[in-house]
Design an enzyme around this catalytic site. Structure first.
Site, PDB file in Angstrom:
ATOM      1  N   ASP A 138      22.734  46.753  63.132  1.00 43.29           N
ATOM      2  CA  ASP A 138      22.125  46.739  64.457  1.00 43.29           C
ATOM      3  C   ASP A 138      20.700  47.275  64.371  1.00 43.29           C
ATOM      4  OD1 ASP A 138      22.220  46.107  67.131  1.00 43.29           O
ATOM      5  OD2 ASP A 138      23.002  48.053  67.755  1.00 43.29           O
ATOM      6  N   HIS A 145      12.920  49.582  75.305  1.00 47.12           N
ATOM      7  CA  HIS A 145      14.181  50.327  75.260  1.00 47.12           C
ATOM      8  C   HIS A 145      13.985  51.647  74.509  1.00 47.12           C
ATOM      9  CE1 HIS A 145      18.429  51.268  74.742  1.00 47.12           C
ATOM     10  NE2 HIS A 145      18.258  51.302  73.421  1.00 47.12           N
ATOM     11  N   GLU A 211      25.198  47.167  76.156  1.00 46.21           N
ATOM     12  CA  GLU A 211      23.839  46.957  75.658  1.00 46.21           C
ATOM     13  C   GLU A 211      23.610  45.460  75.537  1.00 46.21           C
ATOM     14  OE1 GLU A 211      23.115  49.322  72.102  1.00 46.21           O
ATOM     15  OE2 GLU A 211      22.494  51.003  73.361  1.00 46.21           O
ATOM     16  N   GLU A 213      22.057  42.507  74.027  1.00 49.88           N
ATOM     17  CA  GLU A 213      21.421  42.229  72.746  1.00 49.88           C
ATOM     18  C   GLU A 213      21.551  40.753  72.395  1.00 49.88           C
ATOM     19  OE1 GLU A 213      22.286  44.752  69.455  1.00 49.88           O
ATOM     20  OE2 GLU A 213      22.585  46.556  70.682  1.00 49.88           O
ATOM     21  N   ASP A 245      26.723  45.210  72.818  1.00 51.96           N
ATOM     22  CA  ASP A 245      27.049  46.320  71.924  1.00 51.96           C
ATOM     23  C   ASP A 245      27.457  47.534  72.770  1.00 51.96           C
ATOM     24  OD1 ASP A 245      27.242  47.435  69.341  1.00 51.96           O
ATOM     25  OD2 ASP A 245      25.309  48.425  69.591  1.00 51.96           O
ATOM     26  N   GLN A 252      28.210  59.707  71.727  1.00 50.49           N
ATOM     27  CA  GLN A 252      27.045  59.607  70.848  1.00 50.49           C
ATOM     28  C   GLN A 252      26.221  60.897  70.858  1.00 50.49           C
ATOM     29  OE1 GLN A 252      24.815  55.991  71.411  1.00 50.49           O
ATOM     30  NE2 GLN A 252      23.075  56.677  70.187  1.00 50.49           N
ATOM     31  N   LYS A 265      29.991  53.679  68.975  1.00 46.56           N
ATOM     32  CA  LYS A 265      29.621  52.270  68.898  1.00 46.56           C
ATOM     33  C   LYS A 265      30.708  51.388  68.327  1.00 46.56           C
ATOM     34  CE  LYS A 265      25.095  52.474  69.859  1.00 46.56           C
ATOM     35  NZ  LYS A 265      24.392  51.536  70.758  1.00 46.56           N
TER      36      LYS A 265
END
Lengths: 439, 439
Positions: A138, A145, A211, A213, A245, A252, A265
């Protein structure tokens, strides 16, 4: 760089009528690939190409031996369950197959009678990931961002000094990547202690996020120890899909020092079934514009065309539906829109940087772009950004509010390339739904 | 937890004479697995079990149909190129096969005449990785390593607050994992600018290092969304190998914020060919001892046996040879010795933590322990620690000095379990050599 050819002629029409409907997204100029089977069946998954609302069964087509040379060889690589074999063959083969399919599916083709029986309606199909994904990396290519997230931690100095030199990336988990329709249980994990030196809590994630992406499928790979030069990078890129994602922001925050995100993740990542080839995207190639004060990338990341090799004008929309909205038959509500053209690094730069140390990429490897946020607040690619770290709830049209995702929430991301005088080229969509935690 | 059984009887002898030589490391009490073929041949790789200086060809043995029940079913899973199928079957099958092999290879077995022709001398074999590795996760379970490295960055506060709560891990790259004998080109990458705000340099790595680790092969996996409880973790662990996780310290320093190590790690990782099962290691199980002031782990990481499920008294030695030492026929020199028993987290805790959020592990996945350093300076698992970040050169017996690795350097790591009254159980060794950069 892919040049335009007869497959890009905007006037082309298909004998599959649904492909000619303006805005259907899968016109004969697109021809995206997936791995599919009849929904609910025990059939093997197999490669297919979308045309309008139908799928051409490529494994069945291979058996008819209708094509010649590289196009037929490419078809012969479509007899397995996934697209890895086709991906491994390389650009010349993908291109030959595209040309042969374009000609065979055109109005007036004398192959219509042979191919018609091989069509499967998309409405009757289910999908798996287009490739068996060996490794998943990734990236973090949206400066908007990176800046927005950095601001929440370092208001005075949001962007780290390496950002404009390195296409920052990290390794992700391949085993938990699923295809559109994926439902996953809210992850459980350790939350940071309420007080310094206190005891962390094991809890269902309280700050679950998506997310927005793009996913990049590697086609032909490189041998360990041998880098892919920037000018060669485009021919190693098979195509693009949409990627969500999913991220557990609170997990986190506690786990990620010093080695990066892990359990935050790897519980699920969801991709769209259809992979649109870089050749289909060629008419939408664009140059990323950078402010004049940005540094020139190092030479290995520069080429005459480095600002546009693997950079596309590609619009992305995020929508949400909830248990409440579905029970009252409301349409999903748009949360944000973004565009790939606002990213900082191109796909070619991602590929070249990934291999500059000799790391080997393999056919079917997946690269994520990282969250694609635009310069404006309504272009944020995650709830973390939209809600400013959970401080500003988002109002949904049916009266609910969200800072982060609730159980039952479904996130849908759509992607499309659109311009005057050319049919829309759609990446289709990816949806995924949060189930309650198993705790 | 694996209990001792007849296969652990220290008196057992084999009709393969070399297995009975004290200290040979592959006695009948060991029976480790690998994927091998005749060196230099075009044969398929296939599973084998070591006995003394020989290998039993398991694919060939399967065809003889000599075993019964789960043992023969386990053998039947050894007809492919790798051990993934056997790994997927689960503990009962591995254990049944071990028992059947132990009986068949014992002195006096009536299967000797059938099996003797299937032996291949290890001296004539070459290897590939024991499993096709789907995903690779690297942990950080040595508190001594974490503290020593942390000190170089944060002298007053070396250990981060999460360390004693979370078995810290991150995703690594599976495609570049090779087997003992791997030679790789010194990686090239960006080095931090000499002055703040300056331009980074693309350069061959100047601070190339090894990391002494153990590798853990996952056997049977778990379904996405369903965690592996701490008490169930041992039965998901197939066995252990030795792992050298080569590291480019200067690349890492510039790239790793905010998402962790990437190109600093993914150019090569080397594992030993032989995988020693947890059943073979059972006599060496030990409890990790922690100071009384350390926190009790959270409940999901605790069990009555949590301090020893997947914790072994296992000695590791690192040796170096250089172009100079080889040209003057010197033996490799020992750099350091370490022991797995000084780690902070057990393998069971690694597995349970990895899946607490629902992440799915698959047969053949590899977990790295992270650098295994002991409490004393001569037990450092990397040059970064031994040379104190490059400040203190290490003198080699033949007159050379090293802070980090030079081109031509070969690193060899050996692992063995040893105790009074029991034959040595060896993990064999892993070697790897640095070639000059392709720049």
């Amino acid at each position: 760089m892919t040049t335009l050819n007869e497959t890009h002629n905007p006037q082309l029409q298909s004998w599959v009528e649904s492909a000619n409907i303006p805005g259907n997204g899968f016109p004969i100029q697109n021809l995206p690939f997936a791995s599919f089977r009849k929904a609910g069946s025990q059939e093997s998954f197999r490669p297919g190409v979308a045309i309008g609302d139908q799928i051409v069964d490529l494994a069945a087509l291979a058996n008819l031996n209708l094509f010649e040379g590289k196009a037929q060889e490419a078809l012969n690589a479509c007899r397995g369950t996934h697209l890895n074999e086709l991906m491994a063959l390389g650009q010349e083969y993908w291109s030959a197959l595209r040309l042969a399919l374009s000609r065979a599916l055109r109005s007036g083709s004398d192959l219509q009678a042979s191919i018609q029986p091989l069509l499967v309606p998309q409405a009757d199909a289910e999908y798996t990931t287009a490739a068996k994904i060996g490794d998943y990396t990734d990236f973090y290519i949206s400066v908007h961002h990176a800046t927005a997230v950095g601001k929440q931690f370092r208001p005075d100095n949001p962007l780290l000094p390496n950002y404009k030199w390195i296409p920052i990336g990290y390794h992700g988990r391949a085993s938990s990547i699923g295809v559109s329709g994926q439902q996953f249980h809210r992850p459980v994990g350790q939350l940071r202690p309420a007080t310094e030196g206190g005891k962390p809590e094991l809890s269902p994630c309280k700050r679950l996020d998506y997310e927005l992406e793009l996913g990049v499928f590697i086609g032909s790979g490189n041998e360990l120890g041998h880098r892919i030069k920037i000018e060669d990078a485009p021919k190693h890129i098979f195509g693009l899909c949409i990627l969500n994602d999913w991220s557990a922001r609170d997990l986190q925050a506690w786990e990620y020092q010093p080695l990066g995100p892990f359990l935050a993740k790897n519980f699920a990542s969801t991709i769209s079934p259809w992979v649109v080839t870089t050749e289909a995207l060629a008419p939408f190639q664009t140059a990323f514009s950078h402010p004049a004060e940005d540094p020139q990338p190092l030479e290995y990341l520069s080429s005459e065309e480095n600002s546009k090799a693997g950079a596309y004008d590609l619009k992305l929309d995020v929508l949400i539906s909830t248990e409440k909205s579905r029970s009252s038959n409301q349409q999903p509500a748009k949360l944000a829109s973004s565009n790939f053209k606002d990213a900082y690094w191109t796909i070619a730069q991602m590929v070249t940087h990934h291999t500059v140390n000799g790391c080997n990429l393999q056919p079917g490897d997946l690269l994520g772009s990282g969250t694609l946020s635009g310069p404006n607040p309504e272009e944020a690619g995650s709830l973390l950004e939209m809600s400013e770290g959970g401080k500003k709830p988002i109002e949904l049209p049916w009266g609910e509010k969200r800072t982060f995702l609730e159980d039952g929430d479904e996130i849908i991301i759509k992607g499309v390339c659109r311009k005057e005088g050319y049919p829309d080229i759609s990446l289709g969509s990816v949806s995924g739904t949060v189930l309650k935690a198993l705790f």
